[in-house]
Design a protein around this motif. Structure first.
Motif, short mmCIF file in Angstrom:
data_model
loop_
_atom_site.label_atom_id
_atom_site.label_comp_id
_atom_site.label_asym_id
_atom_site.label_seq_id
_atom_site.Cartn_x
_atom_site.Cartn_y
_atom_site.Cartn_z
N LYS B 172 50.89 57.98 33.82
CA LYS B 172 51.29 58.89 34.90
C LYS B 172 50.11 59.31 35.78
O LYS B 172 50.28 59.57 36.96
N LEU B 175 49.51 57.95 39.06
CA LEU B 175 50.63 58.10 40.00
C LEU B 175 50.56 59.43 40.75
O LEU B 175 51.36 59.68 41.65
N HIS B 180 57.32 63.10 41.70
CA HIS B 180 57.58 62.96 40.26
C HIS B 180 58.92 62.28 39.98
O HIS B 180 59.07 61.57 38.99
N TYR B 183 58.76 58.49 39.34
CA TYR B 183 57.86 57.94 38.32
C TYR B 183 58.51 56.85 37.47
O TYR B 183 57.86 55.84 37.16
N GLY B 211 49.40 57.10 44.99
CA GLY B 211 48.86 57.58 43.72
C GLY B 211 47.37 57.84 43.78
O GLY B 211 46.78 57.99 44.85
#
Lengths: 82, 247
Positions: B172, B175, B180, B183, B211
């Motif tokens: 994550k 990113l 969110h 994702y 990201g």
């Protein structure tokens, strides 16, 4: 009158699915009769095509094409991974 | 400045080449042999995944003086011509990985590269499971299949250093900057789990244009998001320092 959220979603889908653009990750915001496109693409023609597809999808809105063309600058300092 | 024991990896993803920018990216690769020992491309080389675009990318990469390793991205799959595009790239001398590994000889060092497109599904605690409708099961099992293939390839490869090349993200952290909510479409923790299990020195990925460049797996393997919009330059160079005695 259609909610602007649905219009923005439809424009975003069109930018991703239209054969002229296929561009994901473009942000679409609508304020009143103004439509704003933001994001980064790899060439100036792609930016123009995105503006065209957005205009065709929402012809009643004034499109502000704020998409930037990615600059591929010279590589900078190396990163040492030790 | 690099030392003699550094292995220099130039990397970029998401170059999204089209006819209107033909020749421009190649100009940016001038002198790459002075900066790096190998060049890696983390997918999304085209915009629409057409054969014409695949040939254009092959032309841009043909004849580079250092080895070139690439994986494809979701854009390169869009027209269902991924195998044909890979063939064009291979004809131009590019090593294209599809859930497999290759060993590149860099001077007296062996660099193992394992990878492929990768896929999504989300991250631990907030991810899809192989449960319910067939479509969801297929989605998750595709990522699971890829992760398993990478784990096997990493365990089997014999090299001084090992790098994983992916389009989708394994973590994550790289990113951050993306919404969110998307994702699960940008990567999967299953990829990181596989690499942490088998071991590697570096993971490179693209896909997430908004990201962040730097992150790390739960097992401590460095991850770099090399999507060109993130880097803001033609490529980044990462130097792997050789363990004492490996050369």
């Amino acid at each position: 009158m259609e909610a602007p959220q649905y219009v923005a979603a439809r424009v975003q889908q069109a930018l991703a699915e239209d054969g002229r653009t296929h561009e994901l990750g473009i942000r679409v915001d609508i304020r009143g009769d103004q439509l704003f496109l933001r994001g980064q693409v790899s060439g100036a023609q792609q930016r123009l095509r995105l503006g065209e597809v957005a205009h065709e999808t929402a012809p009643d809105l004034h499109v502000h094409n704020e998409i930037k063309v990615v600059e591929a600058h010279e590589p900078g300092e190396d990163e040492h991974l030790d | 400045m690099s030392t003699l024991t550094d292995l220099r990896i130039a990397a970029v993803g998401d170059i999204h080449l089209g006819e209107d920018v033909r020749g421009q990216y190649r100009q940016r690769l001038a002198g790459i042999e002075d900066r790096a020992d190998v060049f890696m491309l983390a997918g999304d080389l085209t915009r629409h995944g057409t054969l014409e675009e695949g040939r254009l990318v092959a032309d841009e990469l043909r004849g580079l003086p250092i080895p070139v390793v690439a994986v494809l991205g979701n854009h390169d799959y869009h027209s269902d011509l991924q195998y044909e595009i890979a063939a064009e790239l291979r004809d131009a001398g590019v090593v294209v990985l599809d859930d497999e590994g290759v060993v590149i000889q860099c001077g007296d060092r062996k660099l193992g590269v394992v990878g492929g497109k990768g896929f999504g599904g989300g991250f631990a605690g907030k991810c899809a499971s192989e449960f319910g409708e067939r479509e969801i099961k297929n989605f998750v099992s595709h990522t699971r299949y890829i992760a398993e293939a990478w784990k096997v390839a990493l365990k089997e490869i014999v090299a001084d250093e090992r790098v994983v090349l992916s389009h989708y993200s394994p973590i994550k952290e790289t990113l951050e900057g993306e919404p969110h909510e998307i994702y699960p479409f940008l990567g999967s923790y299953l990829l990181a789990e596989a690499v942490d299990t088998a071991g590697a020195d570096l993971i490179l990925h693209g896909h997430a244009h908004k990201g962040s460049e730097k992150g790390m797996t739960p097992g401590g393997i460095r991850v770099r998001n090399v999507a060109m919009p993130v880097l803001g330059k033609a490529y980044a160079v990462y130097c792997l320092t050789c363990d004492p005695g490996c050369a």
